[in-house]
Design a protein around this motif. Structure first.
Motif, PDB file in Angstrom:
ATOM      1  N   SER A  48       0.817  -1.154   0.066  1.00 10.99           N
ATOM      2  CA  SER A  48      -0.132   0.090   0.109  1.00 10.99           C
ATOM      3  C   SER A  48       0.896   1.121   0.039  1.00 10.99           C
ATOM      4  O   SER A  48       1.959   1.260   0.480  1.00 10.99           O
ATOM      5  N   ARG A  49       0.209   2.256  -0.402  1.00  4.01           N
ATOM      6  CA  ARG A  49       0.948   3.583  -0.396  1.00  4.01           C
ATOM      7  C   ARG A  49       0.324   4.398   0.550  1.00  4.01           C
ATOM      8  O   ARG A  49      -0.835   5.003   0.218  1.00  4.01           O
ATOM      9  N   ASP A  50       0.593   4.718   1.650  1.00  2.70           N
ATOM     10  CA  ASP A  50       0.189   5.162   2.679  1.00  2.70           C
ATOM     11  C   ASP A  50      -0.021   6.739   2.503  1.00  2.70           C
ATOM     12  O   ASP A  50      -1.004   7.266   2.783  1.00  2.70           O
ATOM     13  N   ASN A  51       1.152   7.222   1.864  1.00  6.71           N
ATOM     14  CA  ASN A  51       0.971   8.536   1.198  1.00  6.71           C
ATOM     15  C   ASN A  51       2.067   8.618   0.299  1.00  6.71           C
ATOM     16  O   ASN A  51       2.849   7.524   0.301  1.00  6.71           O
ATOM     17  N   TYR A  52       2.313   9.782  -0.258  1.00  7.84           N
ATOM     18  CA  TYR A  52       3.181   9.849  -1.376  1.00  7.84           C
ATOM     19  C   TYR A  52       4.893   9.771  -0.838  1.00  7.84           C
ATOM     20  O   TYR A  52       5.636   9.477  -1.622  1.00  7.84           O
ATOM     21  N   MET A  53       4.858   9.632   0.525  1.00 11.58           N
ATOM     22  CA  MET A  53       6.196   9.455   0.801  1.00 11.58           C
ATOM     23  C   MET A  53       6.424   8.025   1.550  1.00 11.58           C
ATOM     24  O   MET A  53       7.353   7.938   2.074  1.00 11.58           O
ATOM     25  N   SER A  54       5.400   7.423   1.696  1.00  6.12           N
ATOM     26  CA  SER A  54       5.757   5.906   2.615  1.00  6.12           C
ATOM     27  C   SER A  54       4.960   5.039   1.774  1.00  6.12           C
ATOM     28  O   SER A  54       3.995   5.035   1.162  1.00  6.12           O
ATOM     29  N   THR A  55       5.522   3.797   2.193  1.00  2.20           N
ATOM     30  CA  THR A  55       4.759   2.461   1.605  1.00  2.20           C
ATOM     31  C   THR A  55       4.768   1.384   2.570  1.00  2.20           C
ATOM     32  O   THR A  55       5.730   1.326   3.360  1.00  2.20           O
ATOM     33  N   THR A  56       3.805   0.449   2.836  1.00  3.10           N
ATOM     34  CA  THR A  56       3.897  -0.630   3.505  1.00  3.10           C
ATOM     35  C   THR A  56       3.716  -1.957   2.850  1.00  3.10           C
ATOM     36  O   THR A  56       2.956  -2.071   1.906  1.00  3.10           O
ATOM     37  N   LEU A  57       4.318  -2.875   3.306  1.00  5.56           N
ATOM     38  CA  LEU A  57       4.160  -4.262   2.800  1.00  5.56           C
ATOM     39  C   LEU A  57       3.792  -5.001   3.897  1.00  5.56           C
ATOM     40  O   LEU A  57       4.314  -5.496   4.826  1.00  5.56           O
ATOM     41  N   ARG A  58       2.648  -5.475   3.593  1.00  7.06           N
ATOM     42  CA  ARG A  58       2.050  -6.630   4.744  1.00  7.06           C
ATOM     43  C   ARG A  58       1.970  -8.006   3.947  1.00  7.06           C
ATOM     44  O   ARG A  58       1.737  -8.114   2.902  1.00  7.06           O
ATOM     45  N   MET A  59       2.831  -8.935   4.827  1.00  6.67           N
ATOM     46  CA  MET A  59       3.140 -10.159   4.403  1.00  6.67           C
ATOM     47  C   MET A  59       2.566 -11.360   5.281  1.00  6.67           C
ATOM     48  O   MET A  59       2.816 -11.276   6.537  1.00  6.67           O
ATOM     49  N   ASN A  60       1.568 -11.979   4.810  1.00  6.45           N
ATOM     50  CA  ASN A  60       0.817 -13.012   5.487  1.00  6.45           C
ATOM     51  C   ASN A  60       1.297 -14.482   4.856  1.00  6.45           C
ATOM     52  O   ASN A  60       1.913 -14.590   3.832  1.00  6.45           O
ATOM     53  N   ALA A  61       0.938 -15.440   5.807  1.00  4.78           N
ATOM     54  CA  ALA A  61       1.088 -16.823   5.258  1.00  4.78           C
ATOM     55  C   ALA A  61       2.671 -16.857   4.865  1.00  4.78           C
ATOM     56  O   ALA A  61       2.961 -17.502   3.615  1.00  4.78           O
ATOM     57  N   LEU A  62       3.496 -16.444   5.725  1.00 10.16           N
ATOM     58  CA  LEU A  62       5.014 -16.551   5.263  1.00 10.16           C
ATOM     59  C   LEU A  62       5.338 -17.919   5.331  1.00 10.16           C
ATOM     60  O   LEU A  62       5.250 -18.551   6.200  1.00 10.16           O
ATOM     61  N   LYS A  63       6.363 -18.115   4.137  1.00  8.54           N
ATOM     62  CA  LYS A  63       6.990 -19.300   3.948  1.00  8.54           C
ATOM     63  C   LYS A  63       8.626 -19.210   4.246  1.00  8.54           C
ATOM     64  O   LYS A  63       9.053 -17.980   4.218  1.00  8.54           O
ATOM     65  N   PRO A  64       9.406 -20.236   4.511  1.00  2.00           N
ATOM     66  CA  PRO A  64      10.925 -20.258   4.690  1.00  2.00           C
ATOM     67  C   PRO A  64      11.378 -19.416   3.236  1.00  2.00           C
ATOM     68  O   PRO A  64      12.529 -19.088   3.498  1.00  2.00           O
ATOM     69  N   ASP A  65      10.898 -19.717   2.094  1.00  2.00           N
ATOM     70  CA  ASP A  65      11.199 -19.212   0.849  1.00  2.00           C
ATOM     71  C   ASP A  65      11.265 -17.874   1.027  1.00  2.00           C
ATOM     72  O   ASP A  65      12.079 -17.082   0.203  1.00  2.00           O
ATOM     73  N   ASP A  66      10.378 -17.100   1.893  1.00  2.00           N
ATOM     74  CA  ASP A  66      10.407 -15.607   1.745  1.00  2.00           C
ATOM     75  C   ASP A  66      11.518 -14.841   2.579  1.00  2.00           C
ATOM     76  O   ASP A  66      11.712 -13.838   2.649  1.00  2.00           O
ATOM     77  N   ALA A  67      12.326 -15.627   3.317  1.00  4.12           N
ATOM     78  CA  ALA A  67      13.383 -15.306   4.066  1.00  4.12           C
ATOM     79  C   ALA A  67      14.321 -14.779   3.429  1.00  4.12           C
ATOM     80  O   ALA A  67      14.893 -15.154   2.552  1.00  4.12           O
ATOM     81  N   ALA A  68      14.469 -13.256   3.634  1.00  7.33           N
ATOM     82  CA  ALA A  68      15.627 -12.418   3.116  1.00  7.33           C
ATOM     83  C   ALA A  68      15.782 -11.294   3.373  1.00  7.33           C
ATOM     84  O   ALA A  68      15.046 -10.804   4.382  1.00  7.33           O
ATOM     85  N   LEU A  69      16.857 -10.403   2.998  1.00  9.49           N
ATOM     86  CA  LEU A  69      16.710  -9.208   3.334  1.00  9.49           C
ATOM     87  C   LEU A  69      16.089  -8.375   2.392  1.00  9.49           C
ATOM     88  O   LEU A  69      16.185  -8.332   1.101  1.00  9.49           O
ATOM     89  N   TYR A  70      15.018  -7.528   3.042  1.00  9.45           N
ATOM     90  CA  TYR A  70      14.205  -6.843   2.172  1.00  9.45           C
ATOM     91  C   TYR A  70      14.457  -5.464   2.041  1.00  9.45           C
ATOM     92  O   TYR A  70      14.841  -4.711   3.006  1.00  9.45           O
ATOM     93  N   TYR A  71      14.579  -4.997   0.862  1.00  9.65           N
ATOM     94  CA  TYR A  71      15.129  -3.511   0.650  1.00  9.65           C
ATOM     95  C   TYR A  71      13.896  -2.892  -0.133  1.00  9.65           C
ATOM     96  O   TYR A  71      13.137  -3.195  -0.843  1.00  9.65           O
ATOM     97  N   CYS A  72      13.642  -1.507   0.336  1.00  8.03           N
ATOM     98  CA  CYS A  72      12.626  -0.446  -0.220  1.00  8.03           C
ATOM     99  C   CYS A  72      13.444   0.181  -1.206  1.00  8.03           C
ATOM    100  O   CYS A  72      14.818   0.450  -1.146  1.00  8.03           O
ATOM    101  N   ALA A  73      12.830   0.457  -2.278  1.00  8.36           N
ATOM    102  CA  ALA A  73      13.660   1.130  -3.499  1.00  8.36           C
ATOM    103  C   ALA A  73      12.535   2.017  -4.120  1.00  8.36           C
ATOM    104  O   ALA A  73      11.493   2.061  -3.778  1.00  8.36           O
TER     105      ALA A  73
END
Length: 124
Positions: free
Chosen positions: A70-95
């Motif tokens: 979601s884009r909360d406002n033009y300066m921020s974003t949120t990533l909601r992650m559900n049903a996480l799997k071991p394959d989702d494990a990583a270093l997450y970057y915002c770009a």
């Protein structure tokens, strides 16, 4: 000068949920695409999701139905992650990059601005 700061990474069990947040500074207006990428050890950095202020979200096939950006406002974003799997494990970057996300949203070379990353660990 654009700067991005992520937060929210944590260690969870498979099936759990996390919410990652990214706040930008230095945007000159609302026309920026903000995306999330992730990189696991020994793997390429891959696009997870992206969104701009005018259009709908974009998702990698591997996270569709589980992750919501979601884009909360033009300066921020949120990533909601559900049903996480071991394959989702990583270093997450915002770009971020100037302009709308478009069909190339998952190409890391489109993004000149990157955060430091936030670690997501998923145990089975």
């Amino acid at each position: 000068q654009v700067q991005l700061v992520e937060s929210g990474g944590d260690s969870v069990q498979a099936g759990g949920s996390l919410r990652l947040s990214c706040t930008a500074s230095g945007f000159t207006d609302s026309r920026y695409c903000m995306g999330w990428f992730r990189q696991a050890p020994g793997k390429e950095r891959e696009g997870v999701a992206a969104i701009d202020y005018e259009h709908g979200p974009n998702y990698a096939d591997s996270v569709k139905g589980r992750f919501t950006i979601s884009r909360d406002n033009y300066m921020s974003t949120t990533l909601r992650m559900n049903a996480l799997k071991p394959d989702d494990a990583a270093l997450y970057y915002c770009a971020a990059h100037r302009g709308w996300c478009g069909g190339t949203w998952d190409r890391k070379f489109e993004y000149p601005y990157w955060g430091q990353g936030t670690q997501v660990t998923v145990s089975s």
